[in-house]
Design an enzyme around this catalytic site. Structure first.
Site, PDB file in Angstrom:
ATOM      1  N   LYS A  84       0.867  -1.175   0.000  1.00  0.00           N
ATOM      2  CA  LYS A  84       0.000   0.000   0.000  1.00  0.00           C
ATOM      3  C   LYS A  84       0.908   1.231   0.000  1.00  0.00           C
ATOM      4  O   LYS A  84       1.933   1.246   0.703  1.00  0.00           O
ATOM      5  CB  LYS A  84      -0.873  -0.034   1.258  1.00  0.00           C
ATOM      6  CG  LYS A  84      -1.899   1.079   1.364  1.00  0.00           C
ATOM      7  CD  LYS A  84      -2.768   0.906   2.612  1.00  0.00           C
ATOM      8  CE  LYS A  84      -3.871   1.942   2.718  1.00  0.00           C
ATOM      9  NZ  LYS A  84      -4.748   1.726   3.883  1.00  0.00           N
ATOM     10  N   SER A 159      -9.658   1.812   2.887  1.00  0.00           N
ATOM     11  CA  SER A 159      -8.783   2.585   2.044  1.00  0.00           C
ATOM     12  C   SER A 159      -7.739   1.757   1.292  1.00  0.00           C
ATOM     13  O   SER A 159      -7.127   2.266   0.358  1.00  0.00           O
ATOM     14  CB  SER A 159      -8.044   3.616   2.910  1.00  0.00           C
ATOM     15  OG  SER A 159      -7.228   2.981   3.853  1.00  0.00           O
ATOM     16  N   SER A 183      -9.904  -0.585   7.095  1.00  0.00           N
ATOM     17  CA  SER A 183      -9.358  -0.453   5.743  1.00  0.00           C
ATOM     18  C   SER A 183      -8.667  -1.666   5.154  1.00  0.00           C
ATOM     19  O   SER A 183      -8.308  -1.647   3.974  1.00  0.00           O
ATOM     20  CB  SER A 183      -8.399   0.726   5.688  1.00  0.00           C
ATOM     21  OG  SER A 183      -9.123   1.909   5.535  1.00  0.00           O
TER      22      SER A 183
HETATM   23  N1  GLN Z   1     -13.048   4.147   6.478  1.00  0.00           N
HETATM   24  C1  GLN Z   1     -12.453   4.585   7.706  1.00  0.00           C
HETATM   25  C2  GLN Z   1     -12.037   6.020   7.596  1.00  0.00           C
HETATM   26  O1  GLN Z   1     -12.260   6.613   6.597  1.00  0.00           O
HETATM   27  C3  GLN Z   1     -11.294   3.693   8.068  1.00  0.00           C
HETATM   28  C4  GLN Z   1     -10.075   4.004   7.311  1.00  0.00           C
HETATM   29  C5  GLN Z   1      -8.918   3.118   7.645  1.00  0.00           C
HETATM   30  O2  GLN Z   1      -9.075   2.073   8.254  1.00  0.00           O
HETATM   31  N2  GLN Z   1      -7.754   3.565   7.267  1.00  0.00           N
HETATM   32  O3  GLN Z   1     -11.483   6.579   8.492  1.00  0.00           O
END
Ligand code: GLN
Length: 492
Positions: A84, A159, A183
């Site tokens: 990532k 994400s 994410s």
């Molecule tokens: N969707 C969540 C957010 O926008 C979690 C994101 C993540 O786990 N990095 O904060």
């Protein structure tokens, strides 16, 4: 390790299956790497990658092949992986999906990257992601959305959407991801892959661009629980450069997955099946729980009374931490710098204004607000207290059960653009995953079937450092079912 799957094309094989083929000398790492780089190029339209590192990959592949000839192959020798794009990679662009870092070349490797490379892994590239990992659909990326290989009009989740799409599309067998609120697990669920978020502190955060430091955790996206175990064994463990990494023994996760589920007490959270969960997803999850039950596990209904507060709690704590972490991007030290500023304040304002996208700005503003003198007690302090209640709920539950199982996400993959105008609906995507982050617990999502042709994920959450247990349960489930072997039609 898994036996050779006769007749299975190389891109269809799991890490463990590829490791076997490499060991037997059926193919070299260079051959495998060239083949997968070809697939990455062929499916560029998925937008799963921000940077493809073909030169690095071929060099690492040749090195791995030489190491094998000399008889000094590490546990991931010659195996392809992608990272990532929030893991720092020495000499390679690390953008975090943001314009503000669109020219940032890291001078060092993140611990996760370093450990995988030392184990012999071959890095094919850096994957697309929501900007600074803030999002659930990959649409906040400066580099544009990622397509879901099951239907390219749909989002792969986020994400870590680029990592999940790349693994689902069989471009690569495994990828790293990070999970602050879901994410890793949510995109895994939406793409029919396996996503493991370890216990907070199990894996070093050194070299990960920080979003919310008390919640961020590195993990992996693979196609089998066995592969997740293989990778976790390499990346887990104390790191002196991350003071929150924990000095806790790292077991042989691969050996641990053979433990049967017989006698396992599985907690089923009553609140998880309330309104909000798509009925078809609920049905798939219930069928998978029945399968585990038939294999000898018992199902016990449990309550997590405060779990309904997890999303609002998260959206106070995470923005608060992000507003502090992201203050370092000021146009002075590194990252984007605005041209011709009038004075220092103008430099800060314009660099940040131009560099950050709308969702990141929204979080910074929320975070700054909840930490401000007049509102700190009402929001931030209150949220910290509720976080304790949620942790306590899990603690109480784990006195009665060994793992907690349920849905990973409330729906299957949704259309790109469908939720972008409504942040709250988007935030609700993580309703089942955020609790584990707030409590620092390990969680895994495994494919458990399809609803209207799209993958559904089953989430297993364990007590702190019980990765072995949730990996074993996930692996045993994968012995009973073939969901994880199904590839999207155009990528088979
Ligand atoms: N969707 C969540 C957010 O926008 C979690 C994101 C993540 O786990 N990095 O904060």
């Amino acid at each position: 390790m898994t036996a050779d799957p006769a007749g299975l094309a190389l891109h269809q094989r799991t890490l463990s299956e590829l490791a076997w083929g490499l060991t037997k000398g059926d193919f070299t790492s260079r051959e495998l790497t060239e083949l997968l780089l070809g697939r990455v190029a062929q499916h560029e339209s998925l937008n799963a990658f921000i940077t493809v590192t073909a030169d690095v990959a071929l060099e690492q592949a040749d090195r791995a092949d030489r190491a094998r000839t000399r008889g000094v192959a590490g546990p991931l020798n010659g195996l392809p992986i992608v990272h990532k794009d929030l893991f720092c990679t020495k000499g390679v662009l690390t953008t975090c999906g943001s314009n503000i870092l669109s020219h940032f070349v890291s001078p060092y490797d993140a611990t996760v990257v370093e450990r995988m490379a030392e184990a012999g892994a071959v890095m094919l590239g850096k994957t697309n992601m929501d900007e600074f990992a803030m999002g659930s659909s990959n649409e906040t990326s400066f580099y544009g959305p990622v397509m879901n290989p099951w239907d390219t009009k749909l989002s792969p989740g986020g994400s870590s959407g680029g990592s999940a799409a790349a693994v689902a599309a069989r471009l690569v067998p495994a990828a790293t991801g990070t999970d602050t609120g879901g994410s890793i697990r949510q995109p895994a669920a939406l793409t029919g892959t396996v996503g493991l978020k370890p216990t907070y502190g199990r894996v070093s955060r050194y070299g990960m661009v920080a979003f919310a430091s008390s919640l961020d955790q590195a993990g992996v996206i693979t196609r089998s629980a066995e592969d997740a175990a293989l990778l976790l064994r390499v990346i887990a463990g104390i790191d002196r450069r991350d003071s929150t990494s924990v000095d806790h023994p790292v077991p042989d996760y691969v050996a641990g997955i053979s433990k049967p589920v017989k006698g396992l007490r599985i907690g089923v959270v009553r609140q998880h099946f309330d309104e909000g969960l798509d009925p078809l997803c609920a049905e798939r999850v219930k069928t998978s729980l029945d399968a585990l039950n038939e294999a000898g596990a018992s199902l016990i209904e449990i309550d997590l009374p405060s779990i309904g507060l997890s999303v609002p709690t998260y959206y106070v704590v995470a923005p608060a931490e992000c507003s502090s972490n992201l203050s370092r991007f000021d146009g002075v030290r590194f990252g984007h710098r605005s041209a011709d500023p009038e004075d220092l304040l103008d430099l800060y304002c314009r660099s940040r204004g131009e560099g950050f996208g709308a969702e990141v700005k929204r979080r910074i503003m929320t975070g700054t607000y909840v930490l401000s003198a007049g509102y700190y007690d009402a929001y931030y302090l209150k949220a910290q207290k509720v976080r304790q209640l949620i942790s306590q709920d899990f603690k109480n539950a784990f006195e009665r059960v060994d793992v907690i199982a349920g849905p990973t996400a409330p729906t299957t993959a949704f259309a790109i653009g469908e939720k972008t105008d409504d942040p709250i609906t988007m935030y609700l995507n993580d309703i089942y995953t955020i609790g584990a982050n707030l409590a620092g617990l390990p969680g895994i999502s495994v494919p458990c079937g399809f609803a209207t042709g799209l993958p559904v994920g089953l989430q297993l959450v364990g007590p702190h450092f019980a990765e072995e247990r949730i990996l074993a349960c996930a692996h045993q489930y994968q012995q009973l079912t073939d969901w994880h072997k199904m590839a999207p039609e155009d990528f088979a």
